[in-house]
Scaffold this motif. Structure first.
Motif, PDB file in Angstrom:
ATOM      1  N   VAL A  86       0.832  -1.155  -0.237  1.00  0.00           N
ATOM      2  CA  VAL A  86       0.005   0.126   0.067  1.00  0.00           C
ATOM      3  C   VAL A  86       0.866   1.129   0.078  1.00  0.00           C
ATOM      4  N   SER A  87       0.925   2.044  -0.904  1.00  0.00           N
ATOM      5  CA  SER A  87       1.689   2.945  -1.399  1.00  0.00           C
ATOM      6  C   SER A  87       1.282   4.415  -0.704  1.00  0.00           C
ATOM      7  N   HIS A  88       0.123   4.591  -0.958  1.00  0.00           N
ATOM      8  CA  HIS A  88      -0.534   5.967  -0.368  1.00  0.00           C
ATOM      9  C   HIS A  88      -1.776   5.709   0.143  1.00  0.00           C
ATOM     10  N   ILE A  89      -1.948   6.513   1.397  1.00  0.00           N
ATOM     11  CA  ILE A  89      -3.205   6.762   1.957  1.00  0.00           C
ATOM     12  C   ILE A  89      -3.379   8.250   2.342  1.00  0.00           C
ATOM     13  N   LYS A  90      -4.689   8.436   1.820  1.00  0.00           N
ATOM     14  CA  LYS A  90      -5.215   9.967   1.928  1.00  0.00           C
ATOM     15  C   LYS A  90      -6.729  10.117   2.584  1.00  0.00           C
ATOM     16  N   LEU A  91      -6.616  11.054   3.553  1.00  0.00           N
ATOM     17  CA  LEU A  91      -8.078  11.137   4.112  1.00  0.00           C
ATOM     18  C   LEU A  91      -9.100  11.882   3.374  1.00  0.00           C
ATOM     19  N   ILE A  92     -10.255  11.401   3.184  1.00  0.00           N
ATOM     20  CA  ILE A  92     -11.372  12.209   2.480  1.00  0.00           C
ATOM     21  C   ILE A  92     -11.880  13.212   3.522  1.00  0.00           C
ATOM     22  N   ASP A  93     -12.145  12.711   4.558  1.00  0.00           N
ATOM     23  CA  ASP A  93     -13.053  13.631   5.398  1.00  0.00           C
ATOM     24  C   ASP A  93     -12.857  12.924   6.782  1.00  0.00           C
ATOM     25  N   ASN A  94     -13.760  13.154   7.787  1.00  0.00           N
ATOM     26  CA  ASN A  94     -13.489  12.655   9.074  1.00  0.00           C
ATOM     27  C   ASN A  94     -13.767  11.314   9.285  1.00  0.00           C
ATOM     28  N   ASP A  95     -14.301  10.766   8.398  1.00  0.00           N
ATOM     29  CA  ASP A  95     -14.601   9.198   8.256  1.00  0.00           C
ATOM     30  C   ASP A  95     -14.379   8.337   7.001  1.00  0.00           C
ATOM     31  N   ARG A  96     -13.599   8.892   6.251  1.00  0.00           N
ATOM     32  CA  ARG A  96     -13.304   8.041   4.940  1.00  0.00           C
ATOM     33  C   ARG A  96     -11.768   8.304   4.457  1.00  0.00           C
ATOM     34  N   LEU A  97     -11.350   7.014   4.138  1.00  0.00           N
ATOM     35  CA  LEU A  97      -9.932   6.950   3.766  1.00  0.00           C
ATOM     36  C   LEU A  97      -9.709   6.348   2.384  1.00  0.00           C
ATOM     37  N   LEU A  98      -9.022   7.012   1.582  1.00  0.00           N
ATOM     38  CA  LEU A  98      -8.666   6.466   0.153  1.00  0.00           C
ATOM     39  C   LEU A  98      -7.349   5.897   0.203  1.00  0.00           C
ATOM     40  N   SER A  99      -6.940   4.619  -0.429  1.00  0.00           N
ATOM     41  CA  SER A  99      -5.749   4.070  -0.389  1.00  0.00           C
ATOM     42  C   SER A  99      -5.576   3.708  -1.609  1.00  0.00           C
ATOM     43  N   ALA A 100      -4.088   3.683  -2.297  1.00  0.00           N
ATOM     44  CA  ALA A 100      -3.776   3.334  -3.458  1.00  0.00           C
ATOM     45  C   ALA A 100      -2.545   2.233  -3.478  1.00  0.00           C
ATOM     46  N   SER A 101      -2.303   1.399  -4.255  1.00  0.00           N
ATOM     47  CA  SER A 101      -1.455   0.044  -3.869  1.00  0.00           C
ATOM     48  C   SER A 101      -0.967  -0.258  -5.385  1.00  0.00           C
ATOM     49  N   GLY A 102       0.283  -1.123  -4.976  1.00  0.00           N
ATOM     50  CA  GLY A 102       1.041  -1.670  -5.995  1.00  0.00           C
ATOM     51  C   GLY A 102       0.031  -2.692  -7.035  1.00  0.00           C
ATOM     52  N   ASP A 103      -1.096  -3.022  -6.232  1.00  0.00           N
ATOM     53  CA  ASP A 103      -2.088  -3.864  -7.033  1.00  0.00           C
ATOM     54  C   ASP A 103      -2.775  -3.282  -8.049  1.00  0.00           C
ATOM     55  N   GLY A 104      -2.667  -2.128  -8.266  1.00  0.00           N
ATOM     56  CA  GLY A 104      -3.387  -1.250  -9.058  1.00  0.00           C
ATOM     57  C   GLY A 104      -4.715  -0.857  -8.872  1.00  0.00           C
ATOM     58  N   THR A 105      -5.192  -0.859  -7.521  1.00  0.00           N
ATOM     59  CA  THR A 105      -6.514  -0.571  -7.162  1.00  0.00           C
ATOM     60  C   THR A 105      -6.665   0.562  -6.173  1.00  0.00           C
ATOM     61  N   LEU A 106      -7.628   1.476  -6.239  1.00  0.00           N
ATOM     62  CA  LEU A 106      -7.980   2.402  -5.467  1.00  0.00           C
ATOM     63  C   LEU A 106      -8.968   2.095  -4.515  1.00  0.00           C
ATOM     64  N   ARG A 107      -8.958   1.867  -3.187  1.00  0.00           N
ATOM     65  CA  ARG A 107     -10.044   1.419  -2.283  1.00  0.00           C
ATOM     66  C   ARG A 107     -10.338   2.662  -1.262  1.00  0.00           C
ATOM     67  N   LEU A 108     -11.770   2.580  -1.191  1.00  0.00           N
ATOM     68  CA  LEU A 108     -12.241   3.522  -0.076  1.00  0.00           C
ATOM     69  C   LEU A 108     -12.782   2.834   1.124  1.00  0.00           C
ATOM     70  N   TRP A 109     -12.333   3.492   2.209  1.00  0.00           N
ATOM     71  CA  TRP A 109     -12.749   2.641   3.573  1.00  0.00           C
ATOM     72  C   TRP A 109     -13.424   3.913   4.404  1.00  0.00           C
ATOM     73  N   HIS A 110     -14.274   2.944   5.315  1.00  0.00           N
ATOM     74  CA  HIS A 110     -15.044   3.836   6.274  1.00  0.00           C
ATOM     75  C   HIS A 110     -14.188   3.725   7.557  1.00  0.00           C
ATOM     76  N   LEU A 111     -13.811   4.805   8.394  1.00  0.00           N
ATOM     77  CA  LEU A 111     -13.138   4.797   9.558  1.00  0.00           C
ATOM     78  C   LEU A 111     -14.382   5.144  10.821  1.00  0.00           C
ATOM     79  N   PRO A 112     -13.680   4.595  11.969  1.00  0.00           N
ATOM     80  CA  PRO A 112     -12.589   3.717  12.332  1.00  0.00           C
ATOM     81  C   PRO A 112     -12.690   2.290  12.234  1.00  0.00           C
ATOM     82  N   ASP A 113     -13.874   1.920  11.626  1.00  0.00           N
ATOM     83  CA  ASP A 113     -14.193   0.268  11.666  1.00  0.00           C
ATOM     84  C   ASP A 113     -13.371  -0.335  10.465  1.00  0.00           C
TER      85      ASP A 113
END
Length: 449
Positions: free
Chosen positions: A193-220
């Motif tokens: 996982v090469s990059h992680i960026k906060l979108i707002d208070n409860d969402r995180l966007l990540s980028a990876s060597g696998d070629g995917t962008l993934r959106l996560w809900h925080l903190p769960d």
């Protein structure tokens, strides 16, 4: 790596080939300061080094990661008679090569290649002596794998976390300041996982060597959406960018596609080529949460930037753009959005969103992202504003050497990460992982007792 950064107060920092850093004030580009390394840096070691520049959220601190495990901490003051405002506060050294950085207005967090995180207090370390951070005194978290990105995250309920992305394909949320227990993990990526960026208070966007962008809900750490780079790069609307400077022999779009793109990088495998090389996000209007995404793939890292939005990523509305540049600009060194709450004289985050792109021809380009995403033509000829023109004039006339040669020679590349991805099976890694788990269990027992 980060070769350019823009602070929340409108300061633009550029990393140079000789490990010096240029800082411009975008509100008054005649104010330019070169931050030089205090001593001659011997960069002949075999340690991995990542050029990194970080501003604090309030724009008052500037952190520069220089070779030989040295961090230079600058603080902003009033301009002196020479127009300088950044003063060296302290030089900090760590035991292992620094691979990730983040900071708040009060603390600096440093991640190294073996997975340790160190804490440095920016406000209470007021002496000017050089400092060596030691594991027994300054380490707050121990991970089992090389760290590639770090974020400090404070929720609206004042609960705080340190979020890490590592070479072991995972994203980890650690409680702060109580680091005795790992809060949660984001699992799903199957490469580093090469990059992680906060979108707002409860969402995180990540980028990876696998070629995917993934959106996560925080903190769960619940997955919300994901998309592979191929879905955004196979059939994007193409925008050809030219006209910033009066170049001779300006290439046409057809010539660019025919002659430049196939030569831009040595092709190795489709997996490597589709990996996310760089990713940044910006929110142009906090009222409607319109989030823009800029990313590049390994195969076209030097010549193309793909543009999309969070809504397009989740719904796949085929609204993405491939932004390609006239070959006269040269190759892309780096690009970034300004930090949140950036305030410039003629810039308002609620109305416009600019991406700043730096080329190895010593040219800086400013791209209006909302206009590009709504643009339906295949060619875009633009006129630069006076601020950017002044910066390009200074870069051209002072013959500054930017970092493009070092980028290509740098040992810390995606290709090396792919080649060494099997290292997770070696004895050294397993020993480190076992020690980390044991240490975490001991901390849990101490906390319970």
């Amino acid at each position: 790596m980060s070769e350019i950064k823009i602070s929340s107060t409108g300061c633009l920092a550029m990393y140079l080939e000789n490990d010096n850093v240029l800082v411009f004030d975008l509100n008054d580009t005649s104010l330019c300061q070169c931050l030089e390394a205090e001593s001659v840096i011997d960069d002949n070691s075999n340690d991995l080094h990542r050029n990194q520049i970080k501003f604090s959220p309030n724009g008052q601190f500037l952190i520069i990661n220089r070779p030989n495990k040295h961090l230079y901490i600058y603080i902003q003051s009033d301009y002196d008679k020479f127009g300088d405002s950044w003063l060296l506060k302290q030089i900090v050294r760590v035991e292992n090569s620094i691979s990730a950085l983040t900071l708040t207005d009060e603390i600096l967090l440093i991640g190294d290649r073996i997975g340790d995180i160190y804490k440095f207090d920016l406000l209470f370390n007021s002496n000017n002596e050089d400092l060596i951070l030691a594991a027994e005194n300054n380490r707050i978290i121990r991970n089992s794998s090389m760290l590639l990105d770090i974020i400090f995250f404070r929720m609206s309920n004042k609960q705080s976390f340190i979020i890490t992305a590592d070479r072991e394909n995972k994203i980890c949320l650690n409680n702060y300041p109580n680091n005795s227990d790992n809060q949660n993990y984001c699992f799903g990526h199957n490469q580093f996982v090469s990059h992680i960026k906060l979108i707002d208070n409860d969402r995180l966007l990540s980028a990876s060597g696998d070629g995917t962008l993934r959106l996560w809900h925080l903190p769960d750490c619940m997955p919300l959406a994901f998309v592979h780079s191929r879905a955004l790069t196979l059939q994007p609307k193409q925008v050809f960018f030219t006209g910033l400077c009066a170049f001779r022999n300006s290439a046409s779009l057809a010539a660019y596609q025919k002659d430049v793109v196939p030569k831009c990088i040595e092709i190795s495998s489709s997996t490597v080529n589709d990996s996310i090389w760089k990713m940044d996000v910006a929110c142009s209007n906090p009222l409607n949460s319109n989030v823009y995404i800029a990313f590049s793939t390994y195969a076209h890292q030097y010549h193309s930037i793909y543009l999309s939005s969070l809504s397009n990523m989740k719904r796949l509305n085929n609204e993405q753009r491939e932004l390609t540049f006239d070959s006269s600009y040269g190759e892309i060194i780096d690009y970034c959005f300004p930090a949140q709450k950036t305030s410039l004289n003629d810039y308002t985050t609620h109305e416009k969103c600019f991406l700043y792109v730096l080329f190895n021809s010593n040219v800086l380009v400013q791209v209006d992202i909302p206009s590009i995403l709504s643009y339906n033509q295949t060619a875009l000829s633009v006129q630069t504003n006076d601020r950017i023109q002044e910066i390009n004039y200074i870069l051209a006339n002072h013959e500054f050497n930017l970092v493009h040669n070092k980028i290509k020679k740098d040992a810390f590349t995606f290709k090396e990460l792919f080649e060494n991805s099997t290292d997770s099976n070696n004895d050294c890694h397993l020993k480190r992982k076992s020690e980390t788990v044991e240490e975490q269990e001991n901390r849990k027992k101490q906390a319970l007792s």
